[in-house]
Design an enzyme around this catalytic site. Structure first.
Site, PDB file in Angstrom:
ATOM      1  N   LYS A  57       8.203   4.263   3.704  1.00 14.35           N
ATOM      2  CA  LYS A  57       7.149   4.093   4.695  1.00 14.35           C
ATOM      3  C   LYS A  57       7.528   2.971   5.652  1.00 14.35           C
ATOM      4  O   LYS A  57       7.543   1.801   5.278  1.00 14.35           O
ATOM      5  CB  LYS A  57       5.817   3.729   4.029  1.00 14.35           C
ATOM      6  N   GLY A  91       3.064  -9.094  -0.353  1.00 12.63           N
ATOM      7  CA  GLY A  91       3.961  -8.947  -1.492  1.00 12.63           C
ATOM      8  C   GLY A  91       3.237  -9.132  -2.811  1.00 12.63           C
ATOM      9  O   GLY A  91       3.516  -8.426  -3.799  1.00 12.63           O
ATOM     10  N   GLU A 117      11.221  -8.987  -0.503  1.00 15.18           N
ATOM     11  CA  GLU A 117      11.821  -9.901   0.474  1.00 15.18           C
ATOM     12  C   GLU A 117      10.676 -10.342   1.361  1.00 15.18           C
ATOM     13  O   GLU A 117      10.163  -9.566   2.165  1.00 15.18           O
ATOM     14  CB  GLU A 117      12.929  -9.197   1.262  1.00 15.18           C
ATOM     15  N   CYS A 172      11.520 -13.564   9.248  1.00 20.98           N
ATOM     16  CA  CYS A 172      11.384 -14.307   7.992  1.00 20.98           C
ATOM     17  C   CYS A 172      12.436 -15.394   7.879  1.00 20.98           C
ATOM     18  O   CYS A 172      12.247 -16.392   7.178  1.00 20.98           O
ATOM     19  CB  CYS A 172      11.459 -13.354   6.797  1.00 20.98           C
ATOM     20  N   GLU A 218       3.940 -20.126   7.579  1.00 22.66           N
ATOM     21  CA  GLU A 218       4.775 -19.288   8.439  1.00 22.66           C
ATOM     22  C   GLU A 218       4.010 -18.930   9.716  1.00 22.66           C
ATOM     23  O   GLU A 218       3.074 -18.139   9.689  1.00 22.66           O
ATOM     24  CB  GLU A 218       5.175 -18.020   7.677  1.00 22.66           C
TER      25      GLU A 218
END
Length: 504
Positions: free
Chosen positions: A187, A245, A262, A296, A394
């Protein structure tokens, strides 16, 4: 800003289909959706909208292909030849795929072209790995025993890829799973599905059996959730935010499937006083503004030695002022558009919070006024302290937080003071300092006097809340395997558990 945006009449709306069991077609519901370019504000793609039923169909096809199909039973050589043919297709269509990624994500076309070159290289490397996967024969089990430790494909692998690097991250996962003999359901992000769906078309005629790769587009809480929780999926490989995640891990716990993640990063570059200042400054600007900071691996924290901090900041301001911002389809552009309004608002929120906490903008810190699209000026934030949110979380935008240090131990402490551990770097001409940092920085990758140099041969992944597992390198194919111990006995059974009837 660079020159005006591309003439919108040159941008065509492309219609795509999904791939299930070797057939291109519509979603089960027949629903479709469109995507606007974040740089140009016009529709660039029309896609099938998958749902739980599409996820179920994709998984069923992959399960049949693994349990009864040819792909897991082919030799490494046969799989390698197919992967090389797929790499040829990628190379032949690289410009089209790069343009799709640039239009849908807002990334510069020059960067997208580089990513396609990297993607092709990953497929060719994985093709070689298909012939290199091997087990072990322990030699000390005794004269009557032979032991084999085999590596077998793990089974059906579900993959969920992000919007910021649509094709290259697909290529960090998919060819290695295929090299191992797995079958796959995939996906892509609903924000940037075009190059993945075009790739589905390119698979025809490569020798890949039906059902080996299945691709459907849908939302995370429908298709993604079903991929993660389904009992017929043996492993899930996810790239995205740390928050999502965690959700994937929880959903995958139902059948204890293997999970590879990841995730995010808050990556530091440490610059020592003895470093090559010119080279370090260029790498810092590249590291934070590459892909508009929507990466990232973005080096969003600069930790610079206090004695050279003012001089280094001045150099950063000079370089930042010369970074070309503008139309992603202009080959000269280095910084393109922000993916959507939510992300742009998030960036602005971090800037506002940092300024309230005492940080100050040396440049940028504003939206750019353009005829269309969403653009944010490359931003340098000085006076940042380690406890500020902008230094710990982030931001995912073109924003650099500048912190200072007096000793290397202090710099490493600041660098490690975060939940993440994806990558880190140090700039120094002192070998002892470089080795100390390489060992003490808690990150999956440490760069010394360079930043974001990558090779298919080198594994990539994070520690702590930046993820688990590794992509790329010889280790990547092993991620998609299980180990099996096989023991052979030669000669008569010597040690009887049940006593001989004649005994006594």
């Amino acid at each position: 800003m660079n020159a005006p945006l591309t003439d919108l009449s040159r941008i065509e709306v492309r219609r795509y289909e999904q791939l299930i069991d070797g057939k291109l077609g519509e979603s089960v519901s027949g629903k479709r959706f469109t995507r606007e370019s974040p740089a140009h504000g016009v529709t660039v793609g029309d896609y099938p909208l998958g749902d739980v039923e599409d996820a179920e169909a994709a998984i069923a096809a992959a399960r049949r292909a693994f349990d009864r199909g040819d792909w897991p039973r082919m030799s490494g050589k046969e799989r390698s030849l197919v992967l090389d043919r797929i790499a040829d297709r990628i190379a032949e269509n690289a410009e089209e795929l790069a343009r799709m990624d640039a239009l849908e994500s807002g990334k510069p076309i020059s960067q997208a072209r580089g990513e396609l070159q990297g993607a092709e290289d990953l497929w060719r490397f994985a093709a070689g790995q298909a012939r290199s996967l091997h087990g072990i024969v322990p030699s000390g089990l005794g004269e009557h025993m032979l032991g084999l430790i085999e590596r077998e494909p793990i089974g059906v692998v579900a993959m969920i890829t992000p919007w910021n690097f649509p094709f290259v991250i697909l290529s960090q996962k998919l060819p290695f799973a295929l090299a191992a003999g797995c079958t796959v359901v995939l996906k892509p992000s609903e924000l940037t599905p075009g190059s993945t769906l075009r790739f589905a078309e390119l698979l025809e005629g490569t020798g890949l059996p039906d059902g080996t790769v299945n691709i459907t587009v849908g939302y995370g809480n429908t298709v993604g959730q079903r991929f993660a929780e389904h009992d017929d999926v043996d492993m899930i490989s996810f790239t995205g935010s740390t928050e999502v995640g965690r959700t994937v891990s929880r959903a995958a716990a139902g059948n204890l499937k293997k999970v590879a993640l990841e995730l995010g990063g808050k990556n530091p570059q440490i610059v020592c006083a003895d470093a090559d200042i010119e080279a370090a400054a260029d790498a810092v600007v590249f590291g934070v503004f590459f892909n508009v900071g929507q990466c990232c691996n973005s080096s969003s924290r600069l930790i610079v030695e206090r004695s050279v901090a003012d001089r280094f900041q001045q150099k950063l301001e000079e370089l930042t002022a010369r970074v070309p911002v503008g139309d992603p389809l202009d080959p000269e552009t280095k910084v393109g558009a922000i993916i959507n309004e939510d992300q742009l608002s998030k960036i602005e929120g971090y800037i506002t919070s940092a300024e309230k906490d005492g940080a100050r903008a040396l440049c940028g810190a504003r939206r750019l006024k353009t005829e269309a699209g969403r653009f944010y000026a490359p931003t340098l934030m000085a006076g940042v302290t380690p406890e500020m949110a902008i230094a710990r979380e982030e931001v995912f935008g073109p924003v650099l937080s500048i912190l200072t240090f007096d000793t290397l131990d202090e710099a490493i402490g600041i660098a490690n003071d975060t939940q993440y551990g994806l990558s880190a770097g140090i700039w120094t001409n002192d070998h002892d300092r470089a080795l100390t940092a390489a060992r003490d920085l808690r990150a999956g990758t440490v760069w010394v006097n360079c930043w974001m140099d990558g090779f298919a041969e080198m594994p990539f992944g994070g520690v702590r809340q930046s993820g688990q597992g590794r992509e790329q390198g010889a280790q990547a194919i092993e991620e998609f395997t299980e180990m099996k111990s096989v023991l052979f006995h030669r000669g008569p059974r010597a040690d009887r558990w049940v006593p001989d009837a004649k005994a006594g």
